[in-house]
Design a protein around this motif. Structure first.
Motif, PDB file in Angstrom:
ATOM      1  N   LEU A  65       0.822  -1.207   0.000  1.00 19.39           N
ATOM      2  CA  LEU A  65       0.000   0.000   0.000  1.00 19.39           C
ATOM      3  C   LEU A  65       0.860   1.263   0.000  1.00 19.39           C
ATOM      4  O   LEU A  65       0.454   2.287  -0.530  1.00 19.39           O
ATOM      5  CB  LEU A  65      -0.975   0.003   1.173  1.00 19.39           C
ATOM      6  CG  LEU A  65      -2.095  -1.041   1.079  1.00 19.39           C
ATOM      7  CD1 LEU A  65      -2.963  -0.994   2.325  1.00 19.39           C
ATOM      8  CD2 LEU A  65      -2.923  -0.854  -0.183  1.00 19.39           C
ATOM      9  N   GLN A  66       2.058   1.152   0.546  1.00 20.67           N
ATOM     10  CA  GLN A  66       2.976   2.290   0.512  1.00 20.67           C
ATOM     11  C   GLN A  66       3.626   2.394  -0.871  1.00 20.67           C
ATOM     12  O   GLN A  66       3.795   3.458  -1.414  1.00 20.67           O
ATOM     13  CB  GLN A  66       4.047   2.137   1.597  1.00 20.67           C
ATOM     14  CG  GLN A  66       4.840   3.398   1.879  1.00 20.67           C
ATOM     15  CD  GLN A  66       5.897   3.707   0.830  1.00 20.67           C
ATOM     16  OE1 GLN A  66       6.554   2.810   0.320  1.00 20.67           O
ATOM     17  NE2 GLN A  66       6.042   4.978   0.500  1.00 20.67           N
ATOM     18  N   LEU A  94      -5.812  -5.709  -1.706  1.00 23.62           N
ATOM     19  CA  LEU A  94      -4.862  -4.595  -1.813  1.00 23.62           C
ATOM     20  C   LEU A  94      -5.438  -3.468  -2.661  1.00 23.62           C
ATOM     21  O   LEU A  94      -5.380  -2.297  -2.287  1.00 23.62           O
ATOM     22  CB  LEU A  94      -3.542  -5.058  -2.445  1.00 23.62           C
ATOM     23  CG  LEU A  94      -2.613  -5.899  -1.603  1.00 23.62           C
ATOM     24  CD1 LEU A  94      -1.407  -6.338  -2.431  1.00 23.62           C
ATOM     25  CD2 LEU A  94      -2.149  -5.134  -0.371  1.00 23.62           C
ATOM     26  N   VAL A  95      -6.003  -3.844  -3.796  1.00 24.12           N
ATOM     27  CA  VAL A  95      -6.566  -2.836  -4.695  1.00 24.12           C
ATOM     28  C   VAL A  95      -7.736  -2.123  -4.023  1.00 24.12           C
ATOM     29  O   VAL A  95      -7.858  -0.898  -4.094  1.00 24.12           O
ATOM     30  CB  VAL A  95      -6.977  -3.478  -6.040  1.00 24.12           C
ATOM     31  CG1 VAL A  95      -7.856  -2.564  -6.867  1.00 24.12           C
ATOM     32  CG2 VAL A  95      -5.729  -3.870  -6.820  1.00 24.12           C
ATOM     33  N   ARG A  96      -8.568  -2.874  -3.333  1.00 28.18           N
ATOM     34  CA  ARG A  96      -9.719  -2.252  -2.653  1.00 28.18           C
ATOM     35  C   ARG A  96      -9.259  -1.288  -1.571  1.00 28.18           C
ATOM     36  O   ARG A  96      -9.807  -0.191  -1.432  1.00 28.18           O
ATOM     37  CB  ARG A  96     -10.617  -3.334  -2.054  1.00 28.18           C
ATOM     38  CG  ARG A  96     -11.418  -4.065  -3.106  1.00 28.18           C
ATOM     39  CD  ARG A  96     -12.272  -5.152  -2.507  1.00 28.18           C
ATOM     40  NE  ARG A  96     -12.951  -5.881  -3.554  1.00 28.18           N
ATOM     41  CZ  ARG A  96     -13.101  -7.197  -3.573  1.00 28.18           C
ATOM     42  NH1 ARG A  96     -12.652  -7.944  -2.571  1.00 28.18           N
ATOM     43  NH2 ARG A  96     -13.723  -7.779  -4.577  1.00 28.18           N
ATOM     44  N   GLU A 100      -9.966   2.672  -1.323  1.00 33.01           N
ATOM     45  CA  GLU A 100     -10.563   3.315  -0.141  1.00 33.01           C
ATOM     46  C   GLU A 100      -9.717   4.504   0.297  1.00 33.01           C
ATOM     47  O   GLU A 100     -10.244   5.553   0.657  1.00 33.01           O
ATOM     48  CB  GLU A 100     -10.696   2.293   0.997  1.00 33.01           C
ATOM     49  CG  GLU A 100     -11.790   1.271   0.764  1.00 33.01           C
ATOM     50  CD  GLU A 100     -11.738   0.110   1.740  1.00 33.01           C
ATOM     51  OE1 GLU A 100     -10.975   0.158   2.737  1.00 33.01           O
ATOM     52  OE2 GLU A 100     -12.471  -0.874   1.495  1.00 33.01           O
ATOM     53  N   ALA A 101      -8.399   4.341   0.241  1.00 32.24           N
ATOM     54  CA  ALA A 101      -7.506   5.450   0.592  1.00 32.24           C
ATOM     55  C   ALA A 101      -7.705   6.603  -0.385  1.00 32.24           C
ATOM     56  O   ALA A 101      -7.714   7.775   0.007  1.00 32.24           O
ATOM     57  CB  ALA A 101      -6.052   4.985   0.579  1.00 32.24           C
ATOM     58  N   ARG A 102      -7.916   6.267  -1.636  1.00 34.34           N
ATOM     59  CA  ARG A 102      -8.162   7.293  -2.659  1.00 34.34           C
ATOM     60  C   ARG A 102      -9.455   8.053  -2.348  1.00 34.34           C
ATOM     61  O   ARG A 102      -9.504   9.276  -2.441  1.00 34.34           O
ATOM     62  CB  ARG A 102      -8.252   6.613  -4.019  1.00 34.34           C
ATOM     63  CG  ARG A 102      -8.635   7.527  -5.135  1.00 34.34           C
ATOM     64  CD  ARG A 102      -8.763   6.734  -6.414  1.00 34.34           C
ATOM     65  NE  ARG A 102      -9.318   7.542  -7.462  1.00 34.34           N
ATOM     66  CZ  ARG A 102      -9.744   7.072  -8.591  1.00 34.34           C
ATOM     67  NH1 ARG A 102      -9.672   5.791  -8.839  1.00 34.34           N
ATOM     68  NH2 ARG A 102     -10.241   7.863  -9.504  1.00 34.34           N
ATOM     69  N   GLU A 121      -1.422   9.014  -7.733  1.00 34.12           N
ATOM     70  CA  GLU A 121      -0.599   8.108  -6.934  1.00 34.12           C
ATOM     71  C   GLU A 121      -1.303   6.774  -6.730  1.00 34.12           C
ATOM     72  O   GLU A 121      -0.692   5.710  -6.852  1.00 34.12           O
ATOM     73  CB  GLU A 121      -0.300   8.767  -5.585  1.00 34.12           C
ATOM     74  CG  GLU A 121       0.678   8.021  -4.726  1.00 34.12           C
ATOM     75  CD  GLU A 121       0.935   8.765  -3.422  1.00 34.12           C
ATOM     76  OE1 GLU A 121       0.880   8.101  -2.377  1.00 34.12           O
ATOM     77  OE2 GLU A 121       1.180   9.980  -3.462  1.00 34.12           O
ATOM     78  N   THR A 122      -2.592   6.805  -6.449  1.00 40.79           N
ATOM     79  CA  THR A 122      -3.372   5.582  -6.255  1.00 40.79           C
ATOM     80  C   THR A 122      -3.400   4.772  -7.537  1.00 40.79           C
ATOM     81  O   THR A 122      -3.203   3.563  -7.524  1.00 40.79           O
ATOM     82  CB  THR A 122      -4.818   5.914  -5.828  1.00 40.79           C
ATOM     83  OG1 THR A 122      -4.769   6.661  -4.619  1.00 40.79           O
ATOM     84  CG2 THR A 122      -5.633   4.663  -5.600  1.00 40.79           C
ATOM     85  N   LEU A 123      -3.629   5.433  -8.640  1.00 41.70           N
ATOM     86  CA  LEU A 123      -3.646   4.752  -9.931  1.00 41.70           C
ATOM     87  C   LEU A 123      -2.301   4.085 -10.196  1.00 41.70           C
ATOM     88  O   LEU A 123      -2.239   2.911 -10.569  1.00 41.70           O
ATOM     89  CB  LEU A 123      -3.968   5.763 -11.042  1.00 41.70           C
ATOM     90  CG  LEU A 123      -4.110   5.217 -12.454  1.00 41.70           C
ATOM     91  CD1 LEU A 123      -5.258   4.223 -12.533  1.00 41.70           C
ATOM     92  CD2 LEU A 123      -4.326   6.361 -13.433  1.00 41.70           C
ATOM     93  N   GLY A 124      -1.222   4.803  -9.963  1.00 48.76           N
ATOM     94  CA  GLY A 124       0.119   4.244 -10.153  1.00 48.76           C
ATOM     95  C   GLY A 124       0.378   3.057  -9.249  1.00 48.76           C
ATOM     96  O   GLY A 124       0.965   2.053  -9.672  1.00 48.76           O
ATOM     97  N   ASN A 125      -0.074   3.141  -8.013  1.00 50.18           N
ATOM     98  CA  ASN A 125       0.120   2.040  -7.081  1.00 50.18           C
ATOM     99  C   ASN A 125      -0.666   0.814  -7.531  1.00 50.18           C
ATOM    100  O   ASN A 125      -0.178  -0.317  -7.443  1.00 50.18           O
ATOM    101  CB  ASN A 125      -0.288   2.468  -5.670  1.00 50.18           C
ATOM    102  CG  ASN A 125       0.527   1.778  -4.609  1.00 50.18           C
ATOM    103  OD1 ASN A 125       1.712   1.541  -4.785  1.00 50.18           O
ATOM    104  ND2 ASN A 125      -0.102   1.453  -3.503  1.00 50.18           N
TER     105      ASN A 125
END
Length: 188
Positions: free
Chosen positions: A29-30, A52-54, A58-60, A74-78
Motif C-alpha cells: 500500500l505504501q 490490496l486494490v480495494r 478506499e484510501a483514494r 498516486e493511487t492509480l500508479g500504485n
C-alpha cells in the motif's frame, strides 16, 4: 512500521516475513512495486490482490474527500504496480485481470491512456465503449503503435487504425492482419 514509510524495505526482511499478510499489505500500500518481494503464494492469492486494490481505492476515496488531487494519480500508479507484480498465474487468468482492472478503475476511459503506458495489455480488457471508440483508439495508437498487439482482429484489419499505429511505430505493421500487411507493405 518501516513498511508504511518505505514499502521497498520488504526486500530486506526475513523471507518468512514476506509471507505475512499484514507486513506485505503495509509495504504494497505504501509502494505497489514492493509486492514483487512478497512470497509467491501471496502474489498468487486472488483475494489478497483484490484486497490490496480495494484498500488502495478506499484510501483514494478518503483523500478525495479531503480534496487531494495528487493522491488520485498516486493511487492509480500504485494499482498499476500491484498488477505488474502479481504472479504470472494471475496475469494469465483473463477473468481475474478483467475484474481487477474494473475494481482498480484501470480500464476506465479517463485512466486507460495513462495505464496503457505502463501496462499495455490493459487495452484488451477495455469495455466495448472504449473498444468501439475509433477516435480514442487512434489517439492511443498514435502515442504507442505497439498497443495494436492487444486489440481485436477487427482492429488489426482496420486500415485507419493500423495506419495510426504504424505512424508511431512502423514495426506495428507486423501486428496487423495479413491482408493489411500485404497491402501496406507494397510501395505506392
Amino acid at each position: 512500521a518501516s513498511m508504511m514509510k518505505n514499502g521497498l524495505a520488504l526486500q530486506h526482511v526475513d523471507i518468512l516475513l514476506r509471507s505475512d499478510r499484514a507486513i506485505v499489505t503495509a509495504a504494497a500500500l505504501q509502494n505497489g512495486t514492493a509486492l514483487q518481494f512478497a512470497n509467491l503464494s501471496l502474489r498468487s492469492d486472488r483475494d489478497f490482490i483484490l484486497g490490496l486494490v480495494r484498500q488502495n481505492m478506499e484510501a483514494r476515496a478518503r483523500a478525495a474527500r479531503q480534496d487531494q488531487d495528487a493522491v488520485d494519480t498516486e493511487t492509480l500508479g500504485n494499482n498499476i504496480d500491484i498488477c505488474l507484480c502479481m504472479s504470472q498465474e494471475l496475469h494469465s487468468d483473463r477473468a481475474f485481470v478483467l475484474r481487477l482492472a474494473q475494481e482498480a478503475e484501470l480500464n476506465s476511459k479517463e485512466n486507460i491512456d495513462i495505464v496503457s503506458r505502463r501496462l499495455p495489455s490493459i487495452i484488451s480488457y477495455a469495455g466495448e465503449e472504449i473498444q468501439n471508440d475509433r477516435v480514442f483508439i487512434n489517439r492511443l495508437l498514435i502515442n504507442n503503435g505497439l498497443l495494436l498487439r492487444y486489440l481485436s482482429k477487427t482492429h488489426k484489419d482496420d486500415r485507419a487504425i493500423v495506419l495510426a499505429a504504424i505512424s508511431n511505430c512502423p514495426a506495428a505493421l507486423l501486428l496487423a492482419s495479413n491482408r493489411l500487411q500485404r497491402e501496406l507493405a507494397q510501395p505506392l
